[in-house]
Structures are given as structure tokens and as C-alpha cells.
Design a protein around this motif. Structure first.
Motif, short mmCIF file in Angstrom:
data_model
loop_
_atom_site.label_atom_id
_atom_site.label_comp_id
_atom_site.label_asym_id
_atom_site.label_seq_id
_atom_site.Cartn_x
_atom_site.Cartn_y
_atom_site.Cartn_z
N PHE A 4 -11.81 -2.54 8.14
CA PHE A 4 -12.31 -1.36 7.46
C PHE A 4 -11.25 -0.63 6.65
O PHE A 4 -10.06 -0.76 6.90
CB PHE A 4 -12.96 -0.40 8.47
N ASN A 5 -11.72 0.19 5.69
CA ASN A 5 -10.79 0.97 4.87
C ASN A 5 -10.30 2.19 5.63
O ASN A 5 -10.76 2.48 6.74
CB ASN A 5 -11.42 1.32 3.52
N PHE A 6 -9.39 2.93 5.02
CA PHE A 6 -8.75 4.07 5.64
C PHE A 6 -9.76 5.13 6.07
O PHE A 6 -9.70 5.65 7.18
CB PHE A 6 -7.74 4.68 4.66
N GLU A 7 -10.71 5.45 5.19
CA GLU A 7 -11.64 6.55 5.45
C GLU A 7 -12.57 6.29 6.62
O GLU A 7 -12.93 7.23 7.32
CB GLU A 7 -12.46 6.86 4.19
N ARG A 65 4.60 8.80 3.37
CA ARG A 65 3.95 8.50 4.65
C ARG A 65 3.36 7.10 4.57
O ARG A 65 2.56 6.81 3.68
CB ARG A 65 2.87 9.51 4.96
N ALA A 66 3.79 6.24 5.48
CA ALA A 66 3.25 4.89 5.60
C ALA A 66 2.29 4.89 6.78
O ALA A 66 2.64 5.36 7.86
CB ALA A 66 4.37 3.88 5.82
N VAL A 67 1.07 4.40 6.56
CA VAL A 67 0.05 4.36 7.60
C VAL A 67 -0.43 2.92 7.72
O VAL A 67 -0.64 2.25 6.71
CB VAL A 67 -1.15 5.26 7.25
N ILE A 68 -0.61 2.46 8.96
CA ILE A 68 -1.17 1.11 9.17
C ILE A 68 -2.36 1.19 10.11
O ILE A 68 -2.46 2.11 10.94
CB ILE A 68 -0.12 0.12 9.71
N THR A 106 -11.99 4.08 9.21
CA THR A 106 -11.29 3.65 10.43
C THR A 106 -10.96 4.88 11.27
O THR A 106 -10.48 5.89 10.76
CB THR A 106 -9.99 2.90 10.06
N GLY A 107 -11.22 4.80 12.56
CA GLY A 107 -10.94 5.90 13.47
C GLY A 107 -9.46 6.23 13.54
O GLY A 107 -8.61 5.34 13.46
N GLU A 108 -9.15 7.52 13.68
CA GLU A 108 -7.76 7.98 13.73
C GLU A 108 -6.99 7.32 14.88
O GLU A 108 -5.79 7.10 14.77
CB GLU A 108 -7.69 9.50 13.86
N GLU A 109 -7.69 7.00 15.97
CA GLU A 109 -7.02 6.39 17.12
C GLU A 109 -6.50 4.98 16.82
O GLU A 109 -5.65 4.47 17.54
CB GLU A 109 -7.96 6.36 18.33
N ARG A 112 -3.98 -3.50 7.46
CA ARG A 112 -4.13 -2.69 6.24
C ARG A 112 -3.04 -1.63 6.26
O ARG A 112 -2.58 -1.20 7.32
CB ARG A 112 -5.51 -2.06 6.19
N TYR A 113 -2.65 -1.19 5.05
CA TYR A 113 -1.60 -0.17 4.97
C TYR A 113 -1.82 0.74 3.77
O TYR A 113 -2.53 0.40 2.83
CB TYR A 113 -0.20 -0.80 4.92
#
Length: 99
Positions: A61-64, A53-56, A66-69, A27-28
Motif C-alpha cells: 500500500f501507499n503512504f496514505e 525525513r525518511a519513512v519506510i 498504510t497504518g502508522e504502526e 516502500r519509502y
């Protein structure tokens, strides 16, 4: 096959909203953010520098939720070229299995 966002995303879109997607288990998210790092006096007077900012992170699970780690990100210039640099990074990270 690779992530190809031509015609799907623009700087005008990122000024107002974030863009999310998924590709073969990864996911991104692409969003407007403030640059990390030290600010110079001149930059502080002008305000924070916007970046893309690109986040993967891994599915499902969705972004919210999903654990930061499990997430990692990289910043790119807030320009049209920056969008394509971010997409290239997404593809490279996917190919390397870094999600």
C-alpha cells in the motif's frame, strides 16, 4: 543491488515536493519536515529547523493508506550529504528487513 538515487533527487526537489519509491518489498518516502525534539530559544526565533525525513513501510500500500504502526522514520540534515545519509539508512533498513 541497492537503492541508488544519484541523479534522481536534490535539495531543490525536496524543498518543493516529496520523493517516493519502492525497492524489493519496501516502500519509502523522503520529504522536508520540521525537526522533532526540543527547540532552544535561539532556534525558536529563527524558526523550525528543516530536516530530511525518511519513512519506510512494507508494500503493497501507499503512504496514505498504510497504518502508522507499520511505518518508521529517521531524520537527517537538510543537506545534500543528508540525502545520501538517508539513502544509506534506507539500504541498511532494507538489508536488515526492518520494513
Amino acid at each position: 543491488m541497492a537503492i541508488d538515487l544519484h541523479g534522481d533527487i536534490s535539495i531543490a526537489y525536496l524543498k518543493k515536493s516529496r520523493f517516493t519509491g519502492s525497492f524489493r518489498g519496501m516502500r519509502y518516502l523522503l520529504e522536508k519536515a520540521e525537526a522533532d525534539g526540543k527547540e532552544t530559544e535561539e532556534r525558536e526565533a529563527a524558526g523550525p529547523e528543516p530536516v530530511i525525513r525518511a519513512v519506510i513501510w512494507p508494500e503493497p500500500f501507499n503512504f496514505e493508506v498504510t497504518g502508522e504502526e507499520k511505518k518508521h522514520h529517521k531524520d537527517f540534515p537538510f543537506t545534500t550529504d543528508g540525502i545520501w545519509e538517508a539513502v544509506d539508512w534506507l539500504n541498511a533498513e532494507h538489508d536488515a528487513g526492518h520494513y
